[in-house]
Design a protein around this motif. Structure first.
Motif, mmCIF file in Angstrom:
data_model
loop_
_atom_site.group_PDB
_atom_site.id
_atom_site.type_symbol
_atom_site.label_atom_id
_atom_site.label_comp_id
_atom_site.label_asym_id
_atom_site.label_seq_id
_atom_site.Cartn_x
_atom_site.Cartn_y
_atom_site.Cartn_z
ATOM 1 N N MET A 1 39.483 48.274 31.812
ATOM 2 C CA MET A 1 38.245 47.942 31.126
ATOM 3 C C MET A 1 38.515 47.333 29.744
ATOM 4 O O MET A 1 37.761 46.491 29.305
ATOM 5 N N LYS A 4 39.074 43.762 30.376
ATOM 6 C CA LYS A 4 37.879 43.026 30.791
ATOM 7 C C LYS A 4 36.891 42.833 29.648
ATOM 8 O O LYS A 4 36.401 41.725 29.426
ATOM 9 N N TRP A 5 36.586 43.877 28.920
ATOM 10 C CA TRP A 5 35.523 43.803 27.924
ATOM 11 C C TRP A 5 36.016 43.572 26.502
ATOM 12 O O TRP A 5 35.408 42.829 25.746
ATOM 13 N N ARG A 93 44.122 47.935 44.277
ATOM 14 C CA ARG A 93 43.049 46.946 44.138
ATOM 15 C C ARG A 93 41.680 47.612 44.078
ATOM 16 O O ARG A 93 40.797 47.186 43.339
ATOM 17 N N ARG A 94 41.490 48.696 44.844
ATOM 18 C CA ARG A 94 40.212 49.410 44.833
ATOM 19 C C ARG A 94 39.970 50.110 43.496
ATOM 20 O O ARG A 94 38.827 50.230 43.047
ATOM 21 N N VAL A 95 41.030 50.571 42.857
ATOM 22 C CA VAL A 95 40.902 51.290 41.591
ATOM 23 C C VAL A 95 40.596 50.340 40.436
ATOM 24 O O VAL A 95 39.875 50.698 39.509
ATOM 25 N N LEU A 96 41.134 49.146 40.487
ATOM 26 C CA LEU A 96 40.933 48.181 39.408
ATOM 27 C C LEU A 96 39.531 47.587 39.500
ATOM 28 O O LEU A 96 39.137 47.069 40.541
ATOM 29 N N ASP A 97 38.814 47.631 38.405
ATOM 30 C CA ASP A 97 37.443 47.134 38.367
ATOM 31 C C ASP A 97 37.416 45.744 37.737
ATOM 32 O O ASP A 97 38.122 45.483 36.770
ATOM 33 N N GLY A 98 36.609 44.865 38.281
ATOM 34 C CA GLY A 98 36.409 43.562 37.672
ATOM 35 C C GLY A 98 37.324 42.463 38.155
ATOM 36 O O GLY A 98 37.359 41.385 37.577
ATOM 37 N N ILE A 99 38.068 42.705 39.225
ATOM 38 C CA ILE A 99 38.951 41.668 39.765
ATOM 39 C C ILE A 99 38.099 40.597 40.447
ATOM 40 O O ILE A 99 37.287 40.902 41.313
ATOM 41 N N SER A 100 38.291 39.352 40.064
ATOM 42 C CA SER A 100 37.528 38.248 40.652
ATOM 43 C C SER A 100 38.253 37.596 41.825
ATOM 44 O O SER A 100 37.629 37.250 42.820
#
Length: 121
Positions: A1, A4-5, A93-100
């Motif tokens: 995060m 990402k932010w 991949r499921r744990v990581l948030d915000g993958i495009s």
């Protein structure tokens, strides 16, 4: 995060310890580092996962940012390492948030800057 932010990191490279089977952070790239720095930090003979925050400008002159997940498995890496990384990829991949987008690469050409730019647009 934070990536990402808050834009604290440009990229993060992950490594799996084959003995303990734990995922650890191998390298973190600061906000001033580039995609070439990420590509240079990946080993020629071992697998890694990486996430990269890719900033770009669209044809409409709009600034955008996309996070890429890169599964790096060079042809020179051992079969055992390739199998370990292939079976672990979906869980991470499921744990990581915000993958495009996701890129799977076995040589630097498959994850070249042009490939990333085409996927982002």
């Amino acid at each position: 995060m934070e990536m990402k932010w808050r834009k604290v990191h440009r990229y993060i490279v992950f490594k799996i310890d084959e003995v303990s089977r734990l995922l650890t952070v191998d390298k973190v790239g600061g906000p001033a580092e580039s995609y070439d720095d990420l590509a240079a930090s990946l080993p020629d003979d071992d697998c890694r996962y990486a996430v990269f925050d890719f900033d770009f400008v669209t044809v409409d002159n709009c600034h955008k940012s996309k996070i890429f997940f890169i599964a790096w498995a060079p042809t020179a890496s051992r079969i055992r390492a390739k199998m370990l990384y292939a079976t672990s990829k979906d869980g991470l991949r499921r744990v990581l948030d915000g993958i495009s987008y996701e890129v799977q690469a076995t040589d630097p050409i498959e994850m070249g800057f042009d490939v990333i730019m085409d996927k982002a647009k």
